[in-house]
Design an enzyme around this catalytic site. Structure first.
Site, short mmCIF file in Angstrom:
data_model
loop_
_atom_site.label_atom_id
_atom_site.label_comp_id
_atom_site.label_asym_id
_atom_site.label_seq_id
_atom_site.Cartn_x
_atom_site.Cartn_y
_atom_site.Cartn_z
N CYS A 97 -51.00 2.05 14.05
CA CYS A 97 -50.00 3.00 14.38
C CYS A 97 -49.84 4.27 13.63
O CYS A 97 -50.77 4.35 12.81
CB CYS A 97 -48.69 2.49 14.64
SG CYS A 97 -47.82 1.75 13.51
N HIS A 125 -55.91 -13.94 -0.69
CA HIS A 125 -54.51 -14.70 -1.31
C HIS A 125 -53.72 -15.11 0.03
O HIS A 125 -53.02 -15.93 -0.26
CB HIS A 125 -53.69 -13.62 -2.01
CG HIS A 125 -54.33 -13.61 -3.64
ND1 HIS A 125 -53.75 -13.06 -4.63
CD2 HIS A 125 -55.60 -13.72 -3.94
CE1 HIS A 125 -54.38 -13.32 -5.59
NE2 HIS A 125 -55.66 -13.69 -5.51
N HIS A 166 -53.40 -21.09 -3.14
CA HIS A 166 -52.80 -19.89 -2.22
C HIS A 166 -52.42 -20.72 -0.90
O HIS A 166 -51.70 -20.44 -0.24
CB HIS A 166 -53.81 -18.89 -1.74
CG HIS A 166 -54.08 -18.22 -3.04
ND1 HIS A 166 -53.22 -17.39 -3.77
CD2 HIS A 166 -55.17 -17.85 -4.00
CE1 HIS A 166 -53.63 -16.74 -4.79
NE2 HIS A 166 -55.04 -17.06 -4.97
N THR A 168 -47.75 4.70 10.84
CA THR A 168 -47.73 4.14 9.46
C THR A 168 -48.37 2.68 9.46
O THR A 168 -48.38 2.46 8.06
CB THR A 168 -46.03 4.10 9.15
OG1 THR A 168 -45.42 3.13 10.00
CG2 THR A 168 -45.47 5.25 9.22
N ASP A 174 -51.38 2.55 18.99
CA ASP A 174 -50.36 3.11 19.72
C ASP A 174 -51.08 4.68 20.02
O ASP A 174 -52.00 5.06 19.53
CB ASP A 174 -48.97 3.26 19.44
CG ASP A 174 -48.82 3.97 18.03
OD1 ASP A 174 -49.82 4.57 17.40
OD2 ASP A 174 -47.71 4.20 17.64
C1 RB5 Z 1 -44.82 6.60 16.60
O1 RB5 Z 1 -44.36 8.03 16.43
C2 RB5 Z 1 -44.57 6.18 15.33
O2 RB5 Z 1 -43.27 5.68 15.35
C3 RB5 Z 1 -45.48 4.85 15.26
O3 RB5 Z 1 -47.07 5.24 15.58
C4 RB5 Z 1 -45.34 3.85 14.06
O4 RB5 Z 1 -45.81 4.66 12.84
C5 RB5 Z 1 -44.22 2.93 13.97
O5 RB5 Z 1 -44.33 2.15 13.11
#
Ligand code: RB5
Length: 144
Positions: A65, A98, A133, A67, A8
């Site tokens: 993304c 696994h 597994h 996180t 993203d």
């Molecule tokens: C974008 O701000 C953020 O929410 C996205 O990149 C991601 O971390 C969502 O899980």
């Protein structure tokens, strides 16, 4: 190994470095976007990538993304996708050995480029162990 990759806006700026890492390891890479840093919704790119991975049997995906959480949640909605959110080489190794993960997720705001390189290297060089597994992975599939 063939990889589809998508991010993203939060991870757009590292996408080219990750593509280069994969190519240096001899992998074929298909970039599914985005092609600029404009704001986008991560599920749109997760769904786009998962459809390609499921269509192209034997291929893998990388979703990044901020996180890695949103991408992994969206990807795991697809039957046949096993998306693993990894933070280091160990989790990347276990995801393949696994869990037979076919999509690797991580967060641009969580791990730096050095750690990303070790995640990619380990994921590419690790294989599913099978054995005990196999039935565990099958039990995940049975939920679909
Ligand atoms: C974008 O701000 C953020 O929410 C996205 O990149 C991601 O971390 C969502 O899980």
């Amino acid at each position: 190994m063939k990889f589809y990759i998508a991010t993203d806006h939060a991870a757009y700026r590292i996408k080219s470095s990750v593509i280069e890492m994969l190519q240096d390891l001899g992998c074929e890479v298909v970039d599914l976007g985005p092609q600029n840093s404009d704001r986008v919704d991560y599920p749109d790119y997760a769904h786009k990538l998962c459809k390609e991975v499921l269509r192209d049997v034997g291929s893998f995906g990388i979703l990044i993304c901020g996180t890695g959480i949103g991408m992994s949640l969206a990807a795991n909605k697809h039957e046949g996708i096993r998306a693993a959110l990894c933070h280091d080489a160990y989790t990347a190794q276990m995801a393949r050995e696994h869990n037979d993960a076919n999509v690797l997720c991580f967060g641009e705001r969580v791990v730096g480029l050095g750690v990303i390189e070790s995640i990619i290297d380990t994921f590419v060089k690790s294989d599913f162990e099978g054995g005990r597994h196999t039935q565990r992975v099958q039990k995940i599939e049975e939920i679909d």
